[in-house]
Scaffold this active site. Structure first.
Site, short mmCIF file in Angstrom:
data_model
loop_
_atom_site.label_atom_id
_atom_site.label_comp_id
_atom_site.label_asym_id
_atom_site.label_seq_id
_atom_site.Cartn_x
_atom_site.Cartn_y
_atom_site.Cartn_z
CE LYS A 273 -3.86 -1.70 2.87
NZ LYS A 273 -4.94 -1.62 1.89
NE ARG A 348 -11.01 -9.99 -0.71
CZ ARG A 348 -11.43 -9.19 -1.67
NH1 ARG A 348 -11.87 -9.69 -2.81
NH2 ARG A 348 -11.44 -7.88 -1.52
#
Ligand code: BES
Ligand code: MN
Ligand code: ZN
Length: 501
Positions: A273, A348
């Site tokens: 990121k 997830r």
């Protein structure tokens, strides 16, 4: 936060406090003003001439009789329609004035309104306590402008018993929310998965729920390939934290399971990121886990008569020598294979393992909370979470209940659709599914991914936006908000004690 909360029915003029807070609606008649102001003295009755009672308005004055040193009038708009939300904001405005005047003792009046005294008392206490919060663990000097009172007295002129019940509930729920905020605000260095496990063990002992913390070898034995895959770049081993609340009078033999995303820090992994406005607040990527920990605290302290399990898969997500890479295929706990095409879609992967493990319990219902997608923030902003549920016969009812709990708690939610075609984006050339879709409908494709690992009634809450604030709101400071704790408690309360329609 140590704050004693009690209830009194004394006359206003007999309240011996540093600050007396009176929430008042608009269109106050002269007679009513005299009734409230009268016993406290002329000064207040006169001050009321300049006070309209609109929501957001406040006025501080110095009474010339009665025992209170200061009186604060807080506007709540149309008094008959004063909602929990507006009373929470009124409590928060009272807290601001209390800090400003450095009050050590505060009385808070439960106004007459359409809202039952129990709920009015609860909302006022919540607003007051949640607005008094400041995270000071790493401050070397205490902030004098943030002094909170030692004692808060709820003044009830009606239904003293219900006001007491509400006030007590408000205190427990606020403290549980603060537990979640503290965990989110904590430095990642102090909440490695192993440390987080120890912290929860301590909370379990304190509040009376059971905790078991699985270590890496337990997780390997269960073949949780998602959790292990995400953890490969890390210096610290993963854990799975299991919390159990099983009162003997629970009517449900199969539990309600709460699952929280516990990414203690999300760098994105090799799909790294950028720092600004992205990685810089990823210590909050365990806010789902924090909400479950807060909820378990409140559930046990309020002695909720339901069998409830909390599950937290925890790891950080980092690039490291052995880090998983785009292209890696993971075999998940359920046996399904997943092609990882972006290591930043890690939440997830760890949730999928917890969701498929939860099948073991044959749960009545599973709710997961996760800071899952940036797309959720884009869609709904920083005050509203997204809720999704699989489209089966019970979907409508589940949605209705969770949306109701959202409205009551102020932890707002809005539903997103789960049409089956959204799942098409997850087709993989080499494995059963891949871990990302395309750019479209990112929060929904994430939920569609999770749905592959679920075979029971299920509600998914993506709270990426409301879990962490850069600019403060009334009763929600910058940083961790504790979003989800009160949402879950209100949901569970209605679940345990459904109101007859
Ligand atoms: N933890 C982030 C999601 C997030 C973003 C939470 C902003 C709070 C604020 C999550 O792990 C993530 O990185 N999601 C990716 C998924 C994408 C790679 C498919 C995202 O949303 O960009
Ligand atoms: Mn990520
Ligand atoms: Zn994440």
């Amino acid at each position: 936060m140590i704050m004693k909360v009690s209830v009194t029915t004394l006359n206003l003029s007999d309240l011996d406090v540093d600050l007396l807070i009176i929430p008042i609606g608009k269109s106050l008649s002269g007679a009513k003003a005299a009734q409230i102001g009268g016993p406290i003295g002329e000064a207040l009755t006169t001050a009321m001439i300049d006070f309209d009672g609109n929501q957001g308005e406040s006025l501080l004055c110095y009474p010339d009789s009665g025992r209170a040193r200061r009186v604060a009038l807080i506007g709540i708009g149309d008094q008959e329609l004063a909602s929990r939300h507006r009373l929470r904001e009124a409590g928060a405005a009272g807290a601001e004035l209390s800090m400003k005047t450095k009050a050590a003792t505060v009385a808070l009046c439960v106004p007459d309104s359409g809202l039952e005294a129990e709920f009015a008392g609860q909302a006022l206490v919540e607003g007051f306590m949640l607005a008094s919060y400041a995270y000071d663990r790493y401050k070397t000097q205490s902030d004098e402008s943030k002094k909170i009172p030692e004692r808060l007295v709820l003044h009830a002129s009606r239904d003293e018993k219900s006001a007491r019940r509400g006030g007590e509930r408000g205190r427990v729920e606020s403290e549980a929310t603060i537990t979640a905020r503290d965990l989110v605000n904590m430095s990642p260095h102090d909440k490695t998965p192993t440390q987080l496990g120890k912290i929860v063990e301590r909370f379990g002992r304190k509040h009376g729920y059971e905790v078991s913390v699985w270590d890496q070898s337990d997780i390997e034995k269960e073949k949780m390939g998602g959790l292990l895959g995400v953890n490969r770049g890390s210096m610290n081993p993963p854990v799975l934290i299991e919390m159990t609340w099983k009162p003997t009078n629970a009517p449900n033999s199969h539990p309600l399971v709460l699952i929280g995303k516990g990414i203690v820090f999300d760098t994105g992994g090799l799909s790294l990121k950028p720092t600004k406005d992205s990685m810089d607040h990823m210590k909050a990527d365990m806010a789902g886990a924090a909400a479950i920990i807060g909820a378990m605290e409140a559930i046990s302290r309020l002695d909720v008569p339901l069998y409830i399990i909390g599950l937290i898969p925890a790891t950080d997500n980092r690039p490291g020598q052995d880090a998983y890479v785009p292209g890696d295929v993971l075999t998940m706990h359920s046996g399904k294979t997943v092609e990882v095409l972006n290591t930043d879609a890690e939440g997830r992967l760890i949730l999928a393992d917890a969701l498929s493990y939860a099948q073991l319990y044959r749960p009545e219902l599973v709710i997961d909370l996760a800071t899952l997608t940036g797309a959720q923030v884009v869609a709904l902003g920083s005050q509203v979470g997204a809720v999704m549920t699989s489209e089966d016969s019970g979907a409508q009812k589940r949605l209705e209940s969770i949306l109701k709990a959202a409205e009551i708690s102020g932890d707002l939610l809005h539903p997103l659709p789960m049409f089956s075609h959204y799942g098409d984006a997850l087709k993989s050339d080499v494995a059963d599914i891949k871990n990302i879709g395309n750019r479209e409908a990112g929060s929904i494709t994430a939920a569609k991914f999770l749905e592959h690992f679920v075979d029971y009634p299920w509600v998914h809450i993506d709270m990426a936006g409301p879990s962490f604030l850069k600019t403060p709101l009334p009763y929600r400071p910058a940083g961790g908000t504790g979003y989800g704790v009160r949402l879950l408690i209100e949901f569970i309360r209605e679940y345990a004690f459904p109101k007859k329609k």
